[in-house]
Design a protein around this motif. Structure first.
Motif, short mmCIF file in Angstrom:
data_model
loop_
_atom_site.label_atom_id
_atom_site.label_comp_id
_atom_site.label_asym_id
_atom_site.label_seq_id
_atom_site.Cartn_x
_atom_site.Cartn_y
_atom_site.Cartn_z
N MET A 136 33.34 34.24 48.36
CA MET A 136 34.51 34.70 49.11
C MET A 136 34.21 34.55 50.58
N ASN A 137 34.97 33.65 51.22
CA ASN A 137 34.74 33.33 52.63
C ASN A 137 33.27 33.01 52.91
N GLY A 138 32.68 32.22 52.00
CA GLY A 138 31.32 31.75 52.19
C GLY A 138 30.22 32.71 51.74
N GLU A 139 30.58 33.87 51.22
CA GLU A 139 29.59 34.87 50.80
C GLU A 139 29.64 35.05 49.29
N LEU A 140 28.45 35.06 48.65
CA LEU A 140 28.38 35.33 47.21
C LEU A 140 28.55 36.82 46.95
N VAL A 141 29.44 37.16 46.02
CA VAL A 141 29.65 38.55 45.63
C VAL A 141 29.70 38.64 44.12
N CYS A 142 29.33 39.80 43.60
CA CYS A 142 29.43 40.10 42.18
C CYS A 142 30.51 41.16 42.04
N LYS A 143 31.56 40.86 41.28
CA LYS A 143 32.69 41.77 41.13
C LYS A 143 33.32 41.61 39.75
N VAL A 144 34.24 42.52 39.43
CA VAL A 144 35.02 42.44 38.20
C VAL A 144 36.33 41.74 38.55
N LEU A 145 36.65 40.69 37.81
CA LEU A 145 37.84 39.89 38.09
C LEU A 145 39.10 40.55 37.54
N ASP A 146 40.14 40.60 38.36
CA ASP A 146 41.46 41.04 37.96
C ASP A 146 42.41 39.91 38.33
N LYS A 147 42.60 38.97 37.38
CA LYS A 147 43.40 37.77 37.67
C LYS A 147 44.86 38.09 37.96
N GLU A 148 45.45 39.01 37.21
CA GLU A 148 46.87 39.33 37.37
C GLU A 148 47.19 39.85 38.76
N ARG A 149 46.31 40.69 39.28
CA ARG A 149 46.54 41.29 40.60
C ARG A 149 45.85 40.52 41.72
N ARG A 150 45.14 39.45 41.35
CA ARG A 150 44.42 38.62 42.32
C ARG A 150 43.45 39.48 43.14
N LEU A 151 42.61 40.22 42.38
CA LEU A 151 41.63 41.10 43.01
C LEU A 151 40.24 40.86 42.44
N LEU A 152 39.26 41.15 43.26
CA LEU A 152 37.87 41.27 42.81
C LEU A 152 37.52 42.73 43.01
N ARG A 153 37.28 43.43 41.90
CA ARG A 153 37.06 44.87 41.95
C ARG A 153 35.57 45.23 41.91
N SER A 154 35.23 46.26 42.62
CA SER A 154 33.90 46.84 42.52
C SER A 154 33.89 47.75 41.31
N ALA A 155 32.70 48.08 40.84
CA ALA A 155 32.55 49.03 39.73
C ALA A 155 31.90 50.30 40.26
N LEU A 207 38.63 43.71 46.59
CA LEU A 207 38.84 42.62 47.54
C LEU A 207 40.04 41.81 47.08
N ALA A 208 41.03 41.70 47.94
CA ALA A 208 42.23 40.93 47.61
C ALA A 208 41.97 39.45 47.82
N VAL A 209 42.36 38.66 46.84
CA VAL A 209 42.23 37.21 46.95
C VAL A 209 43.58 36.68 47.42
N LEU A 210 43.74 36.62 48.73
CA LEU A 210 44.99 36.17 49.34
C LEU A 210 44.98 34.66 49.52
N GLU A 241 39.37 32.03 51.32
CA GLU A 241 38.63 31.04 50.54
C GLU A 241 37.85 31.78 49.45
N CYS A 242 38.16 31.48 48.19
CA CYS A 242 37.51 32.17 47.08
C CYS A 242 37.39 31.24 45.89
N SER A 243 36.19 31.19 45.30
CA SER A 243 36.01 30.42 44.07
C SER A 243 35.06 31.18 43.15
N ILE A 244 35.31 31.06 41.86
CA ILE A 244 34.46 31.71 40.85
C ILE A 244 33.31 30.77 40.54
#
Length: 144
Positions: free
Chosen positions: A92-111, A118-121, A125-128
């Motif tokens: 996400m914007n050049g930084e590796l993160v570990c998150k729970v994917l929420d495709k419907e809401r276009r979010l990367l959630r923390s646990a 984190l909203a994927v607007l 820039e975001c890639s899995i």
């Protein structure tokens, strides 16, 4: 949670380690059985697709609700399809993160409720980079 990707070819050398027939009591102790059920090869158990697998080191506490803690070694499979609820490694914007994917809401959630999703607007820039299949933890017991 930031992650550090560990590069390099995964070498799958068979390594058979004994697997005991009885489970280990994590509550009240029970008499131990001296029977070994079989040998287990952790490469076969943990790494399903060697060519698509890499390791990453967890950094931080945003995924503790999923059992992922600071310093854990994450096994990541690039060939798995990420779906809502998958624990993923994302860039996400050049930084590796570990998150729970929420495709419907276009979010990367923390646990961990202390961290916002984190909203994927469209302008982000975001890639899995893969789906986390295992978290391996080293337990270091230090006396005194």
């Amino acid at each position: 949670m930031r992650v550090t990707k560990i590069e390099g070819e995964v070498a799958l050398q068979p390594l058979a380690i004994p697997l005991y027939l009885s489970r280990v009591a994590a509550g009240f102790p029970s008499p131990a059985d001296d029977y070994i059920e079989e040998s287990i090869d952790l490469n076969k158990h943990v790494i399903k697709r060697p060519a698509a697998t890499y390791f990453a080191r967890a950094n931080g506490d945003s995924m503790t609700g999923m059992g992922i803690f600071d310093g854990d070694l994450l096994v990541v499979d690039r060939s798995k399809t990420a779906v809502t609820g998958s624990v993923v490694i994302a860039v996400m914007n050049g930084e590796l993160v570990c998150k729970v994917l929420d495709k419907e809401r276009r979010l990367l959630r923390s646990a961990n409720s202390r961290y916002p999703a984190l909203a994927v607007l469209d302008d982000v820039e975001c890639s899995i980079e893969g789906v986390v299949t295992h978290a391996l933890r080293y337990l270091d017991v230090r006396a005194g």
